[in-house]
Scaffold this motif. Structure first.
Motif, mmCIF file in Angstrom:
data_model
loop_
_atom_site.group_PDB
_atom_site.id
_atom_site.type_symbol
_atom_site.label_atom_id
_atom_site.label_comp_id
_atom_site.label_asym_id
_atom_site.label_seq_id
_atom_site.Cartn_x
_atom_site.Cartn_y
_atom_site.Cartn_z
ATOM 1 N N ARG A 150 0.841 -1.204 0.000
ATOM 2 C CA ARG A 150 0.000 0.000 0.000
ATOM 3 C C ARG A 150 0.873 1.250 0.000
ATOM 4 O O ARG A 150 0.635 2.197 -0.737
ATOM 5 N N ARG A 151 1.908 1.247 0.820
ATOM 6 C CA ARG A 151 2.810 2.405 0.880
ATOM 7 C C ARG A 151 3.559 2.585 -0.432
ATOM 8 O O ARG A 151 3.762 3.704 -0.881
ATOM 9 N N ARG A 152 3.968 1.471 -1.045
ATOM 10 C CA ARG A 152 4.675 1.554 -2.328
ATOM 11 C C ARG A 152 3.766 2.172 -3.391
ATOM 12 O O ARG A 152 4.166 3.070 -4.125
ATOM 13 N N ARG A 153 2.518 1.717 -3.456
ATOM 14 C CA ARG A 153 1.568 2.287 -4.427
ATOM 15 C C ARG A 153 1.303 3.753 -4.137
ATOM 16 O O ARG A 153 1.188 4.568 -5.048
ATOM 17 N N GLU A 154 1.205 4.092 -2.855
ATOM 18 C CA GLU A 154 0.979 5.483 -2.456
ATOM 19 C C GLU A 154 2.137 6.365 -2.902
ATOM 20 O O GLU A 154 1.929 7.470 -3.418
ATOM 21 N N GLU A 155 3.360 5.887 -2.730
ATOM 22 C CA GLU A 155 4.531 6.664 -3.145
ATOM 23 C C GLU A 155 4.587 6.804 -4.667
ATOM 24 O O GLU A 155 4.922 7.871 -5.179
ATOM 25 N N LEU A 156 4.241 5.726 -5.393
ATOM 26 C CA LEU A 156 4.217 5.807 -6.854
ATOM 27 C C LEU A 156 3.172 6.814 -7.326
ATOM 28 O O LEU A 156 3.425 7.604 -8.238
ATOM 29 N N MET A 157 1.999 6.788 -6.693
ATOM 30 C CA MET A 157 0.940 7.726 -7.069
ATOM 31 C C MET A 157 1.347 9.156 -6.744
ATOM 32 O O MET A 157 1.099 10.070 -7.523
ATOM 33 N N SER A 158 2.004 9.353 -5.612
ATOM 34 C CA SER A 158 2.477 10.688 -5.243
ATOM 35 C C SER A 158 3.486 11.206 -6.255
ATOM 36 O O SER A 158 3.429 12.380 -6.657
ATOM 37 N N ALA A 159 4.402 10.341 -6.656
ATOM 38 C CA ALA A 159 5.407 10.744 -7.647
ATOM 39 C C ALA A 159 4.735 11.095 -8.968
ATOM 40 O O ALA A 159 5.103 12.082 -9.613
ATOM 41 N N LEU A 160 3.737 10.323 -9.366
ATOM 42 C CA LEU A 160 3.015 10.605 -10.608
ATOM 43 C C LEU A 160 2.285 11.942 -10.528
ATOM 44 O O LEU A 160 2.350 12.754 -11.455
ATOM 45 N N VAL A 161 1.637 12.213 -9.412
ATOM 46 C CA VAL A 161 0.924 13.488 -9.241
ATOM 47 C C VAL A 161 1.908 14.653 -9.274
ATOM 48 O O VAL A 161 1.644 15.682 -9.914
ATOM 49 N N ARG A 162 3.060 14.494 -8.609
ATOM 50 C CA ARG A 162 4.063 15.567 -8.638
ATOM 51 C C ARG A 162 4.548 15.813 -10.063
ATOM 52 O O ARG A 162 4.719 16.963 -10.483
ATOM 53 N N ARG A 163 4.769 14.759 -10.826
ATOM 54 C CA ARG A 163 5.216 14.915 -12.227
ATOM 55 C C ARG A 163 4.142 15.605 -13.065
ATOM 56 O O ARG A 163 4.457 16.461 -13.894
ATOM 57 N N LEU A 164 2.905 15.208 -12.858
ATOM 58 C CA LEU A 164 1.816 15.835 -13.616
ATOM 59 C C LEU A 164 1.673 17.311 -13.261
ATOM 60 O O LEU A 164 1.434 18.146 -14.140
ATOM 61 N N LEU A 165 1.824 17.635 -11.983
ATOM 62 C CA LEU A 165 1.761 19.043 -11.576
ATOM 63 C C LEU A 165 2.900 19.847 -12.206
ATOM 64 O O LEU A 165 2.686 20.967 -12.679
ATOM 65 N N ALA A 166 4.104 19.263 -12.194
ATOM 66 C CA ALA A 166 5.244 19.954 -12.800
ATOM 67 C C ALA A 166 5.020 20.148 -14.287
ATOM 68 O O ALA A 166 5.296 21.225 -14.842
ATOM 69 N N LEU A 167 4.516 19.131 -14.955
ATOM 70 C CA LEU A 167 4.227 19.231 -16.389
ATOM 71 C C LEU A 167 3.162 20.287 -16.647
ATOM 72 O O LEU A 167 3.287 21.099 -17.574
ATOM 73 N N ASN A 168 2.142 20.312 -15.824
ATOM 74 C CA ASN A 168 1.070 21.287 -15.944
ATOM 75 C C ASN A 168 1.608 22.713 -15.757
ATOM 76 O O ASN A 168 1.238 23.632 -16.482
ATOM 77 N N ARG A 169 2.496 22.887 -14.772
ATOM 78 C CA ARG A 169 3.091 24.214 -14.549
ATOM 79 C C ARG A 169 3.949 24.640 -15.736
ATOM 80 O O ARG A 169 3.924 25.806 -16.136
#
Length: 180
Positions: A150-169
Motif C-alpha cells: 500500500r505504501r509503495r503504491r501510495e509513493e508511486l501515485m504521489s510521484a506521478l501526481v508531482r510529475r503531472l503538476l510539474a508538467l502542468n506548470r
C-alpha cells in the motif's frame, strides 16, 4: 504552502534508515492522543499487578460456552474477511490481517491457560503451537506485506501526481499563465 508540501514539491525526502520515506501519523489524529494512550498503558500496569495478586486461581464463569462461541465466531468472521479481502485485493487488508493475528494469539493463550485437565492442556498446547500461533504469524506477515505494498503504491501515485503538476506548470508557463 505548508513546510511538508514544500519539501515534497522540491523532492526533499525525510528518509529513515534504508532509504524509505518516513511515515508521519495522520493529521486528523491529535498528537496528544499518542501520549494519552501511552500513559494509560503505563498506568494500567499497577492495576494488572493488583489483579495478578488478588484474583482467585479458579473461578466459574456464567455463560462460559457462549463467550467462547462468540469469540470463535468473531475469529471466523475475521479469517473470512481477511481471505475475502486478499482475494478481491481490497484496500486496508493489513488491518483485518493484523486483527486476525491478534485474535489467534489471544485464542491460543486462553485455550492453553484455561484447559482444566492435563489432556486438554496438551491438546490446547498442540493446537496453539501447530495451528493458532503459526497462522497468527502468517496473518502478521500478510499484514506487513500488504502495508508495504500500500505504501509503495501510495509513493508511486504521489510521484506521478508531482510529475503531472510539474508538467502542468511548465505547460502553463509556456502559455503565459501562472499557476499557484
Amino acid at each position: 504552502m505548508s513546510a511538508d508540501l514544500a519539501h515534497e514539491e522540491h523532492g526533499e525526502n525525510h528518509s529513515a534508515a534504508g532509504g524509505d520515506r518516513g511515515v508521519t501519523p495522520p493529521r486528523n489524529v491529535p498528537h496528544w492522543t499518542g501520549w494519552l494512550l501511552l500513559a494509560l498503558g503505563v498506568f494500567t500496569l499497577p492495576w494488572t499487578a493488583n489483579l495478578a495478586v488478588y484474583l482467585p486461581d479458579k473461578s466459574e464463569a456464567a455463560h462460559y460456552n457462549a463467550s467462547w462461541v462468540g469469540f470463535d465466531l468473531l475469529l471466523c468472521a475475521l479469517l473470512i474477511r481477511t481471505g475475502w479481502s486478499l482475494l478481491h485485493r481490497r484496500a486496508y487488508v493489513e488491518v483485518t490481517a493484523a486483527m486476525t493475528a491478534v485474535m489467534l494469539f489471544i485464542d491460543a493463550w486462553f485455550d492453553v491457560l484455561s484447559a482444566p485437565t492435563t489432556k486438554e492442556f496438551i491438546v490446547a498446547l498442540g493446537l496453539a503451537l501447530c495451528v493458532e500461533v503459526p497462522l497468527g504469524v502468517f496473518c502478521l506477515w500478510v499484514s506487513i506485506r500488504a502495508e508495504y505494498e500500500r505504501r509503495r503504491r501510495e509513493e508511486l501515485m504521489s510521484a506521478l501526481v508531482r510529475r503531472l503538476l510539474a508538467l502542468n506548470r511548465r505547460t502553463a508557463a509556456r502559455r503565459g499563465h501562472r499557476l499557484p
